[in-house]
Design a protein around this motif. Sequence first.
Motif, PDB file in Angstrom:
ATOM      1  N   SER A   1      46.345  23.935  91.855  1.00 36.30           N
ATOM      2  CA  SER A   1      45.280  23.251  92.111  1.00 36.30           C
ATOM      3  C   SER A   1      44.322  23.188  90.867  1.00 36.30           C
ATOM      4  CB  SER A   1      44.219  23.425  93.067  1.00 36.30           C
ATOM      5  OG  SER A   1      43.561  24.743  92.964  1.00 36.30           O
TER       6      SER A   1
ATOM      7  N   ASP B   1      57.982  22.997  86.037  1.00 36.40           N
ATOM      8  CA  ASP B   1      57.834  21.698  85.865  1.00 36.40           C
ATOM      9  C   ASP B   1      57.830  21.401  84.288  1.00 36.40           C
ATOM     10  OD1 ASP B   1      56.996  21.368  88.168  1.00 36.40           O
ATOM     11  OD2 ASP B   1      54.725  21.611  87.972  1.00 36.40           O
TER      12      ASP B   1
ATOM     13  N   ASN C   1      47.693  14.864  87.473  1.00 40.04           N
ATOM     14  CA  ASN C   1      48.438  15.995  88.017  1.00 40.04           C
ATOM     15  C   ASN C   1      48.843  15.320  89.231  1.00 40.04           C
ATOM     16  OD1 ASN C   1      49.388  18.805  87.905  1.00 40.04           O
ATOM     17  ND2 ASN C   1      48.264  18.654  90.014  1.00 40.04           N
ATOM     18  N   ASP C   2      50.425  15.469  89.618  1.00 42.56           N
ATOM     19  CA  ASP C   2      51.161  14.750  90.760  1.00 42.56           C
ATOM     20  C   ASP C   2      51.855  15.725  91.275  1.00 42.56           C
ATOM     21  OD1 ASP C   2      51.570  13.423  93.076  1.00 42.56           O
ATOM     22  OD2 ASP C   2      52.608  11.719  92.053  1.00 42.56           O
ATOM     23  N   ASP C   3      51.615  17.077  91.819  1.00 48.58           N
ATOM     24  CA  ASP C   3      52.536  18.075  91.934  1.00 48.58           C
ATOM     25  C   ASP C   3      51.980  18.868  93.216  1.00 48.58           C
ATOM     26  OD1 ASP C   3      54.325  20.023  92.129  1.00 48.58           O
ATOM     27  OD2 ASP C   3      53.551  21.282  90.052  1.00 48.58           O
ATOM     28  N   ASP C   4      52.430  18.699  94.327  1.00 45.79           N
ATOM     29  CA  ASP C   4      52.172  19.196  95.638  1.00 45.79           C
ATOM     30  C   ASP C   4      52.439  20.695  95.753  1.00 45.79           C
ATOM     31  OD1 ASP C   4      51.310  16.885  96.373  1.00 45.79           O
ATOM     32  OD2 ASP C   4      53.035  16.148  97.738  1.00 45.79           O
ATOM     33  N   ASN C   5      53.748  21.166  94.964  1.00 42.87           N
ATOM     34  CA  ASN C   5      53.982  22.362  95.138  1.00 42.87           C
ATOM     35  C   ASN C   5      53.247  23.335  93.926  1.00 42.87           C
ATOM     36  OD1 ASN C   5      55.566  21.924  97.065  1.00 42.87           O
ATOM     37  ND2 ASN C   5      57.092  21.168  95.819  1.00 42.87           N
TER      38      ASN C   5
ATOM     39  N   THR D   1      57.880  17.437  86.834  1.00 41.53           N
ATOM     40  CA  THR D   1      58.062  18.336  88.324  1.00 41.53           C
ATOM     41  C   THR D   1      59.599  18.718  88.211  1.00 41.53           C
ATOM     42  OG1 THR D   1      58.228  16.551  89.730  1.00 41.53           O
ATOM     43  CG2 THR D   1      56.312  17.321  89.372  1.00 41.53           C
TER      44      THR D   1
ATOM     45  N   ASP E   1      57.674  13.729  89.117  1.00 45.18           N
ATOM     46  CA  ASP E   1      56.089  13.531  89.004  1.00 45.18           C
ATOM     47  C   ASP E   1      55.444  13.949  87.747  1.00 45.18           C
ATOM     48  OD1 ASP E   1      56.318  11.325  91.104  1.00 45.18           O
ATOM     49  OD2 ASP E   1      56.477  13.317  92.611  1.00 45.18           O
TER      50      ASP E   1
ATOM     51  N   GLY F   1      53.646  17.145  86.603  1.00 40.86           N
ATOM     52  CA  GLY F   1      53.101  18.758  86.981  1.00 40.86           C
ATOM     53  C   GLY F   1      52.303  19.078  85.687  1.00 40.86           C
TER      54      GLY F   1
END
Length: 584
Positions: free
Chosen positions: A515, A444, A508-512, A437, A474, A476
């Motif tokens: 989806s 990413d 997947n672990d990317d809040d920004n 990320t 994380d 992405g």
Amino acid sequence: MSAGRHRMRSNIHAAGAAAAVGVLAVTAGGYFGYQQLAQSDCSGKIDLAVAVATELAPAVDAAATQWEQDGAAVGGTCIDVTISASEPVEVAATVAAKHGATLAGVGQASGTAVSPDVWVPDSSTWLLRLKTGGATAFDPGNGSSIARSPVVVAMPQPIASQLGWPEKKLSWVSLVQRVNSSKPLKTGIVDPTRDAAGLSGLLSLTTAAASAGKDPQKDTVGALRALATGRSNIRQDLVAKFPTAEDPTTIARSLGAAALSEEDVIEYNSKKPPVPLAALYLEPASIPLDYPYAVLPGIEPAKASAARVLFEVLTHPSFRNRLAAQSLRGPDGNWGDGFTAPPGAPSPAGGTANPPSNGGGAAGALDPGAIERAVSSWSIATQSGRLLCIIDVSGSMTAKVPTANNATRQQVTVAAAQRGLNLFDDSWQIGLWTFSTKLDGDKDYQELVGIGPLSRQRGQLEQALAGVKSSKGDTGLYDTVLAAYKAVQDNWDPAQVNSIVLFTDGKNDDDNGISQADLLAQLKAIRDPQRPVQVVLIGIGSEVNMAELKAITDITGGGPFVTEDPNSIGSIFLKAIALRKSGT
């Protein structure tokens, strides 16, 4: 009494047959002998379809014919056997399609092909490949060997004599040295993804190469490339490359060595060629062709009973002489009356020697991992493509791998990519990205080497791989997959298989980032069947979400591969590349 009938038919495509086996049709109304010899209380009929490797089919057909003439029946019901002389690769394609397996190099089954009740391929490796190729429920009955033919190195006799044949014992290591020498022996092979003798020879040669010198990887790749230059898709094409005249120039320019069966060599020499072939029984002995009697799953109980009785017919001592007439041995490695052994052949005629150490059963002594690695390595070394490799460098990739001497996941992944890179020849186009990320500004992902010909950027890729380091970020995954797909699609090459191979140890672990719904929707929108891009996702460890990966590849084509043991990703990487298709 209801009359049965026996018939043998050819199921060989013209491109794969030297000569189609003749069709034999016997009916009770037209064959007096059958009427006289059949059991008087036999009634009804059980149809049993048996597909048999081409060279063995005449012997099985003769035994089945005699059996029916003597009154073939089970439980008072007549048995009608149809023997089909069939190339194993064609039946394998049919069985694979039925059971959901994918076999590298085999291709698609014919639209009219029907799976038999009993299959006697030339090697148990076919049964094993089906299981490891995804047919997890494929569990054929019996599987015992009914014939045998050693796999040898066929070599023009003048060349073999220079090596000390037939008195001198030769090894696979010595052959590797000749293949990789400054004046290499011209070698060839029938594509080992489609031919069991070719696969056996490949296994022996690559095993020897791995132990022959100071650089096993280089020796193995050298042997693969040498074989690839003289490969053929069918046996008849390969043997046509052997010298057709005795003069030294013709011999020097022609095929000098190839892995074939003993039966192939005997058959070739029976035609009195200008330059006969020597059969070299190299040490250690290769996996022989063992002709397993496989009762395929799902057949009716009555057919299964008929198949059991037919197996008894084909393992009766008298069958050994029928095998000898086809230049084949019995399953124990010995032979029957009339067998003409090549010079140097092991096991005396009619003797009681122990069977070769490889065993006479189905796949007990075979290593499925070794077979899968050999097939995958061959496929990569002999095909080309356009590939973007992407490696996860998120913080979790620093986790130690106990099965790899506590190397990190990152180190194990990079090592797998480096080994794969060594197999790719200069016809490939390869690029390299990493992802986490915010690896490159807000992106990413980061491009280390753009997709380009290995002929000019192999060194750059090697250097970039050696410099890959984990970040603290994380995973992405979604943004990276979408960007990679667009990048490969933008410069899509119609002459290559265009694909992405991405390694990751997490979901997947990317809040920004986008989806999952956005990713799948965009992939569906830009996917173009006329410009397919296959996505191969290799998940490492327990944190990977298989459903997440599969949702992506269901749209793009390719496939997800997940392993709990990061140390196995090298084999998975080879298999994934080998199974890529030319379309989606």
